[in-house]
Design an enzyme around this catalytic site. Structure first.
Site, PDB file in Angstrom:
ATOM      1  CB  SER A 121      -0.921  -0.010   1.221  1.00 44.54           C
ATOM      2  OG  SER A 121      -0.223  -0.450   2.350  1.00 44.54           O
ATOM      3  CG  HIS A 142      -2.674  -0.682  -3.675  1.00 46.88           C
ATOM      4  ND1 HIS A 142      -3.031   0.612  -3.409  1.00 46.88           N
ATOM      5  CD2 HIS A 142      -2.773  -1.347  -2.493  1.00 46.88           C
ATOM      6  CE1 HIS A 142      -3.326   0.717  -2.124  1.00 46.88           C
ATOM      7  NE2 HIS A 142      -3.183  -0.448  -1.553  1.00 46.88           N
ATOM      8  CD  GLU A 154      -3.847   3.274  -6.204  1.00 43.86           C
ATOM      9  OE1 GLU A 154      -4.081   4.484  -6.190  1.00 43.86           O
ATOM     10  OE2 GLU A 154      -3.228   2.699  -5.284  1.00 43.86           O
ATOM     11  CG  ASN A 192      -3.324   3.912   0.659  1.00 47.00           C
ATOM     12  OD1 ASN A 192      -4.492   3.984   1.018  1.00 47.00           O
ATOM     13  ND2 ASN A 192      -2.681   2.767   0.581  1.00 47.00           N
TER      14      ASN A 192
HETATM   15  N1  3HC Z   1     -15.851  -9.479   1.714  1.00 44.17           N
HETATM   16  C1  3HC Z   1     -16.648  -9.779   0.683  1.00 44.17           C
HETATM   17  N2  3HC Z   1     -17.810  -9.134   0.413  1.00 44.17           N
HETATM   18  C2  3HC Z   1     -18.155  -8.155   1.264  1.00 44.17           C
HETATM   19  C3  3HC Z   1     -17.358  -7.796   2.369  1.00 44.17           C
HETATM   20  C4  3HC Z   1     -16.163  -8.513   2.590  1.00 44.17           C
HETATM   21  N3  3HC Z   1     -15.343  -8.246   3.602  1.00 44.17           N
HETATM   22  N4  3HC Z   1     -17.982  -6.777   3.020  1.00 44.17           N
HETATM   23  C5  3HC Z   1     -19.093  -6.507   2.344  1.00 44.17           C
HETATM   24  N5  3HC Z   1     -19.198  -7.320   1.289  1.00 44.17           N
HETATM   25  C6  3HC Z   1     -20.266  -7.341   0.289  1.00 44.17           C
HETATM   26  C7  3HC Z   1     -21.547  -7.778   0.908  1.00 44.17           C
HETATM   27  O1  3HC Z   1     -21.676  -9.193   0.872  1.00 44.17           O
HETATM   28  C8  3HC Z   1     -22.571  -7.094   0.017  1.00 44.17           C
HETATM   29  O2  3HC Z   1     -22.721  -7.860  -1.170  1.00 44.17           O
HETATM   30  P1  3HC Z   1     -24.109  -7.881  -1.999  1.00 44.17           P
HETATM   31  O3  3HC Z   1     -24.362  -6.462  -2.443  1.00 44.17           O
HETATM   32  O4  3HC Z   1     -23.804  -8.800  -3.113  1.00 44.17           O
HETATM   33  O5  3HC Z   1     -25.128  -8.357  -1.039  1.00 44.17           O
HETATM   34  C9  3HC Z   1     -21.891  -5.791  -0.365  1.00 44.17           C
HETATM   35  O6  3HC Z   1     -20.488  -6.000  -0.154  1.00 44.17           O
HETATM   36  C10 3HC Z   1     -22.351  -4.626   0.488  1.00 44.17           C
HETATM   37  O7  3HC Z   1     -22.130  -4.957   1.841  1.00 44.17           O
HETATM   38  P2  3HC Z   1     -23.096  -4.575   3.037  1.00 44.17           P
HETATM   39  O8  3HC Z   1     -24.480  -4.411   2.527  1.00 44.17           O
HETATM   40  O9  3HC Z   1     -22.863  -5.529   4.156  1.00 44.17           O
HETATM   41  O10 3HC Z   1     -22.526  -3.224   3.603  1.00 44.17           O
HETATM   42  P3  3HC Z   1     -22.272  -1.849   2.890  1.00 44.17           P
HETATM   43  O11 3HC Z   1     -23.252  -1.563   1.821  1.00 44.17           O
HETATM   44  O12 3HC Z   1     -22.096  -0.895   3.994  1.00 44.17           O
HETATM   45  O13 3HC Z   1     -20.850  -2.043   2.159  1.00 44.17           O
HETATM   46  C11 3HC Z   1     -18.535  -1.793   2.167  1.00 44.17           C
HETATM   47  C12 3HC Z   1     -19.741  -2.447   2.850  1.00 44.17           C
HETATM   48  C13 3HC Z   1     -18.436  -2.298   0.734  1.00 44.17           C
HETATM   49  C14 3HC Z   1     -17.305  -2.247   2.928  1.00 44.17           C
HETATM   50  C15 3HC Z   1     -18.742  -0.233   2.175  1.00 44.17           C
HETATM   51  O14 3HC Z   1     -19.005   0.197   3.483  1.00 44.17           O
HETATM   52  C16 3HC Z   1     -17.558   0.515   1.649  1.00 44.17           C
HETATM   53  O15 3HC Z   1     -17.369   0.658   0.451  1.00 44.17           O
HETATM   54  N6  3HC Z   1     -16.714   1.070   2.565  1.00 44.17           N
HETATM   55  C17 3HC Z   1     -15.510   1.781   2.206  1.00 44.17           C
HETATM   56  C18 3HC Z   1     -14.412   0.790   1.954  1.00 44.17           C
HETATM   57  C19 3HC Z   1     -13.144   1.447   1.523  1.00 44.17           C
HETATM   58  O16 3HC Z   1     -13.001   2.661   1.435  1.00 44.17           O
HETATM   59  N7  3HC Z   1     -12.134   0.604   1.269  1.00 44.17           N
HETATM   60  C20 3HC Z   1     -10.822   1.069   0.919  1.00 44.17           C
HETATM   61  C21 3HC Z   1      -9.971   1.107   2.136  1.00 44.17           C
HETATM   62  S1  3HC Z   1      -8.359   1.697   1.784  1.00 44.17           S
HETATM   63  C22 3HC Z   1      -7.523   0.337   1.254  1.00 44.17           C
HETATM   64  O17 3HC Z   1      -8.003  -0.760   1.230  1.00 44.17           O
HETATM   65  C23 3HC Z   1      -6.135   0.580   0.801  1.00 44.17           C
HETATM   66  C24 3HC Z   1      -5.136  -0.099   1.680  1.00 44.17           C
HETATM   67  O18 3HC Z   1      -3.882   0.054   1.105  1.00 44.17           O
HETATM   68  C25 3HC Z   1      -5.142   0.448   3.083  1.00 44.17           C
END
Ligand code: 3HC
Length: 295
Positions: A121, A142, A154, A192
């Protein structure tokens, strides 16, 4: 021209690795998923099986398809089983010495024409590429958490990456249905570099008493349309991961916006790593998360 990819090696079955392996298997690739020990490997595979079962329950996948995806994932603790992979993606701990040790060992095992990719990351891709005998076939791929859901990958080109390896990586990410955005080997890449200072600023706002954790999060969800507030997101990414990313960015750019706020540093000393450890800005021990009043 891109190389043909059929078999993908994934190193690490943790938060990112298990998702990366699942996405590759869902896209039809044979996957070899490697972990350091069997217990950690089974935990990662268990997470994949749970996701696959949930997709069947929701009617989003047939049992037959879910079984086929699971059947394409082969777990191992042995590097030797990655020998015939066409692409190897690492998603191990964000530590350069550990990654270098791993690549040096793998470099002698995996066929020389295979492409190596790091899911780092924040660390420089070139520092890893240069430790192998194939710096021209080394890229960054990424993914974002959860890898099964987030659309972006990415694709990072470092100074030694060949056109062929870069094209292979771009096409691989696209073949998984991802939006592949090319970027340069600059610490933090695109997302990031912007997202980390945002989460750190939210922690500073919390420190200054601008709002409670819940108020800051709800404000950003309702006022800026974010799916998660910044402190929930920090817990979700892992406060330890956030801490190590901002240390790398601070080291690289020497800018205050990347410095760990004291609150984050203290939480890390306490072992409060967010959702993965059960406590961070929120306490995850109950039915629904509640604000951590001990910060
Ligand atoms: N694994 C697999 N599928 C998942 C999951 C997981 N951990 N979490 C959620 N899902 C799926 C659910 O099964 C659901 O699928 P469906 O639409 O087919 O039923 C869908 O995602 C939506 O989930 P929920 O309804 O439970 O919950 P939300 O609508 O709140 O979505 C989220 C959850 C997708 C995590 C949303 O809150 C989100 O987009 N959050 C922001 C995440 C983000 O910004 N990530 C980037 C972080 S930075 C990073 O990763 C970089 C690194 O370098 C640090």
């Amino acid at each position: 021209m891109a190389q043909q990819i059929e078999k993908v090696g994934v190193l690490g079955a943790g938060l990112m690795g298990h998702g990366i392996a699942q996405v590759a298997a869902q896209s039809g690739y044979e996957v070899v998923l490697r972990e350091v020990d069997d217990a950690t490997l089974q935990k990662g595979i268990g997470r994949i099986e749970k996701q696959l079962a949930r997709a069947v329950e929701k009617g989003k996948s047939s049992q037959e398809d879910a079984d086929a995806v699971r059947g394409r994932i082969h777990g191992t603790v042995d590097y030797g089983e990655l020998a015939s992979c066409d692409l190897v993606i690492e998603a191990i701990t964000e530590s350069l010495p550990l990654k270098l040790e791993m690549w040096r060992e793998l470099d002698g095992i995996v066929k020389p024409e295979a492409v190596f990719a790091t899911n780092t990351s924040s660390l420089s891709v070139i520092d890893q590429a240069a430790a192998t005998g194939r710096p021209e076939r080394f890229v960054g791929l990424h993914y974002f958490n959860p890898a099964q859901v987030m659309k972006l990958v990415e694709v990072v080109r470092c100074v030694t990456t060949s056109d062929e390896a870069f094209e292979t990586a771009l096409q691989f990410a696209r073949s998984e249905g991802k939006l592949a955005i090319p970027t340069k080997d600059k610490a933090g890449f695109i997302v990031n570099r912007l997202l980390v200072p945002y989460m750190l600023d939210a922690i500073r706002a919390f420190e200054e008493g601008v709002g409670s954790a819940g108020e800051i999060d709800e404000a950003m969800k309702a006022g800026a349309g974010h799916p998660m507030g910044p402190l929930t997101l920090a817990d979700f990414v892992g406060l330890d991961t956030l801490g190590s990313i901002c240390d790398v960015l601070f080291e690289e750019f020497r800018e205050r916006r990347f410095a760990q706020p004291p609150t984050l540093r203290k939480m890390l000393s306490a072992g409060w790593f967010g959702r993965k450890s059960g406590i961070g800005f929120y306490d995850y021990s109950g039915e629904t998360p509640s604000e951590n009043t001990g910060i």
